[in-house]
Design a protein around this motif. Structure first.
Motif, PDB file in Angstrom:
ATOM      1  N   GLN A  59       0.978  -1.211  -0.011  1.00 48.58           N
ATOM      2  CA  GLN A  59       0.020  -0.083  -0.056  1.00 48.58           C
ATOM      3  C   GLN A  59       0.751   1.003   0.102  1.00 48.58           C
ATOM      4  O   GLN A  59       1.777   1.418   0.864  1.00 48.58           O
ATOM      5  CB  GLN A  59      -0.718   0.128   1.108  1.00 48.58           C
ATOM      6  N   GLY A  60       0.611   2.130  -0.807  1.00 49.85           N
ATOM      7  CA  GLY A  60       1.592   3.267  -1.063  1.00 49.85           C
ATOM      8  C   GLY A  60       0.535   4.552  -1.138  1.00 49.85           C
ATOM      9  O   GLY A  60      -0.772   4.240  -0.954  1.00 49.85           O
ATOM     10  N   GLU A  61       1.061   5.678  -1.198  1.00 48.94           N
ATOM     11  CA  GLU A  61       0.355   7.103  -1.164  1.00 48.94           C
ATOM     12  C   GLU A  61      -0.454   7.139  -2.668  1.00 48.94           C
ATOM     13  O   GLU A  61      -1.678   7.523  -2.621  1.00 48.94           O
ATOM     14  CB  GLU A  61       1.260   8.238  -1.345  1.00 48.94           C
ATOM     15  N   SER A  62       0.085   6.373  -3.776  1.00 58.32           N
ATOM     16  CA  SER A  62      -0.593   6.438  -4.962  1.00 58.32           C
ATOM     17  C   SER A  62      -1.526   5.325  -5.187  1.00 58.32           C
ATOM     18  O   SER A  62      -2.134   5.153  -6.336  1.00 58.32           O
ATOM     19  CB  SER A  62       0.220   6.768  -5.923  1.00 58.32           C
ATOM     20  N   GLY A  63      -1.888   4.451  -4.079  1.00 58.25           N
ATOM     21  CA  GLY A  63      -2.450   3.332  -4.148  1.00 58.25           C
ATOM     22  C   GLY A  63      -1.893   1.944  -3.935  1.00 58.25           C
ATOM     23  O   GLY A  63      -0.667   1.898  -3.282  1.00 58.25           O
ATOM     24  N   SER A  64      -2.315   0.778  -4.279  1.00 53.83           N
ATOM     25  CA  SER A  64      -1.587  -0.371  -4.086  1.00 53.83           C
ATOM     26  C   SER A  64      -0.997  -0.833  -5.075  1.00 53.83           C
ATOM     27  O   SER A  64      -1.264  -0.689  -6.395  1.00 53.83           O
ATOM     28  CB  SER A  64      -2.767  -1.573  -3.453  1.00 53.83           C
ATOM     29  N   GLN A  65       0.076  -1.622  -4.965  1.00 50.17           N
ATOM     30  CA  GLN A  65       1.008  -2.199  -5.841  1.00 50.17           C
ATOM     31  C   GLN A  65       1.262  -3.719  -5.566  1.00 50.17           C
ATOM     32  O   GLN A  65       1.407  -3.908  -4.432  1.00 50.17           O
ATOM     33  CB  GLN A  65       2.383  -1.310  -6.111  1.00 50.17           C
TER      34      GLN A  65
END
Length: 95
Positions: A59-65
């Motif tokens: 989970q990151g600031e711009s969504g999940s990867q």
């Protein structure tokens, strides 16, 4: 909690074997989502020749990867599967 996604398909004995080992490792307190690649064309096109594929969801600031984990041998013992999970659980806590 660390989340993993297992891409598989019905009738794949390699997928079933890995899923059984992941379920048996549930005491490690991670979330597992199993995705059937036959239910979506994009998953099928991407993974049809590679399953089972286990990915860690970051989970990151711009969504999940999703990050694919190293492929284990189908004969990998339960301890090796748990070691892989613990390694990636530790990495996600460090981030």
């Amino acid at each position: 909690m660390t989340k993993f996604v297992l891409y598989s398909k019905p009738g794949c004995h390699l997928c079933e074997g890995l899923e059984e080992k992941l379920v048996a490792a549930a005491h490690l307190a991670f979330e597992l989502e199993v995705r059937d690649i036959t239910t979506r064309d994009d998953w099928f096109q991407r993974y049809q020749y590679e399953i089972p594929v286990l990915c860690q969801v970051i989970q990151g600031e711009s969504g999940s990867q999703e990050i694919p984990l190293p492929r284990l041998s189908p004969r990998a013992p339960q301890a090796k599967v748990e070691q892989l999970i613990q390694t990636y659980m530790g990495q996600s806590k460090a981030e």
